[in-house]
Design a protein around this motif. Structure first.
Motif, PDB file in Angstrom:
ATOM      1  N   ALA A  10       0.827  -1.206   0.000  1.00  0.00           N
ATOM      2  CA  ALA A  10       0.000   0.000   0.000  1.00  0.00           C
ATOM      3  C   ALA A  10       0.865   1.262   0.000  1.00  0.00           C
ATOM      4  O   ALA A  10       0.556   2.233  -0.706  1.00  0.00           O
ATOM      5  N   LEU A  11       1.951   1.247   0.767  1.00  0.00           N
ATOM      6  CA  LEU A  11       2.836   2.420   0.806  1.00  0.00           C
ATOM      7  C   LEU A  11       3.517   2.655  -0.533  1.00  0.00           C
ATOM      8  O   LEU A  11       3.613   3.800  -0.994  1.00  0.00           O
ATOM      9  N   ILE A  20       5.066   6.154  -1.527  1.00  0.00           N
ATOM     10  CA  ILE A  20       5.940   6.288  -0.362  1.00  0.00           C
ATOM     11  C   ILE A  20       6.948   5.161  -0.414  1.00  0.00           C
ATOM     12  O   ILE A  20       6.587   3.988  -0.512  1.00  0.00           O
ATOM     13  N   SER A  21       8.204   5.521  -0.372  1.00  0.00           N
ATOM     14  CA  SER A  21       9.221   4.482  -0.428  1.00  0.00           C
ATOM     15  C   SER A  21      10.339   4.814   0.545  1.00  0.00           C
ATOM     16  O   SER A  21      10.406   5.892   1.105  1.00  0.00           O
ATOM     17  N   GLY A  22      11.183   3.863   0.721  1.00  0.00           N
ATOM     18  CA  GLY A  22      12.322   4.044   1.603  1.00  0.00           C
ATOM     19  C   GLY A  22      12.887   2.694   1.975  1.00  0.00           C
ATOM     20  O   GLY A  22      12.249   1.654   1.810  1.00  0.00           O
ATOM     21  N   ILE A  45      10.961   0.306   4.496  1.00  0.00           N
ATOM     22  CA  ILE A  45       9.822  -0.523   4.092  1.00  0.00           C
ATOM     23  C   ILE A  45      10.265  -1.981   3.952  1.00  0.00           C
ATOM     24  O   ILE A  45       9.512  -2.896   4.257  1.00  0.00           O
ATOM     25  N   GLY A  46      11.478  -2.185   3.532  1.00  0.00           N
ATOM     26  CA  GLY A  46      12.000  -3.548   3.420  1.00  0.00           C
ATOM     27  C   GLY A  46      12.084  -4.253   4.762  1.00  0.00           C
ATOM     28  O   GLY A  46      12.041  -5.481   4.831  1.00  0.00           O
ATOM     29  N   ASN A  47      12.192  -3.493   5.842  1.00  0.00           N
ATOM     30  CA  ASN A  47      12.238  -4.103   7.168  1.00  0.00           C
ATOM     31  C   ASN A  47      10.899  -4.729   7.556  1.00  0.00           C
ATOM     32  O   ASN A  47      10.858  -5.624   8.398  1.00  0.00           O
TER      33      ASN A  47
END
Length: 127
Positions: A40-41, A46-48, A51-53
């Motif tokens: 959804a992000l 919205i990324s960063g 988010i992988g965490n």
């Protein structure tokens, strides 16, 4: 004398269906944190790296989904199948909004858990 005591016990009882609805919604958010929230992000732009965490929570998805489904099931049982105790006039449980809110929370939680359990089938459509 016992009728008065039984009536007092039912009117002063805590709203358990609201508690189970809230716990079910919390479990649904935890169950969907690994898969649906990052998707959804990213869809919203919205990324960063953080988010992988969230994907690290995937091994816990069966546990949180099971707990959420248990709370949601008990909440549905309290709302739809259990005989409702009498409410005191002008109390929160006597208002129809309290029942609508509880039902809405239960349905939202059920949909979130269902989406998180089936994410492997529909998520590739968004990639």
């Amino acid at each position: 004398m016992t009728d008065i005591q039984d009536e007092d016990r039912t009117t002063d009882a805590p709203d358990r269906k609201g508690l189970f609805a809230a716990l079910g919604l919390t479990g649904a958010f935890l169950a969907s944190a690994c898969c649906i929230v990052p998707l959804a992000l990213v869809t919203l732009g919205i990324s960063g790296a953080w988010i992988g965490n969230l994907v690290a929570l995937e091994p816990y998805k069966p546990i949180t989904s099971g707990i959420a489904l248990a709370f949601i099931s008990v909440g549905f049982w309290h709302v739809y199948f259990r005989k409702q105790p009498a409410c005191v006039d002008d109390s929160y449980c006597a208002r129809p909004q309290s029942s609508r809110i509880t039902k809405a929370v239960l349905w939202v939680a059920a949909v979130l858990v269902l989406l998180s359990l089936t994410v492997n089938w529909w998520a590739p459509l968004f990639y």
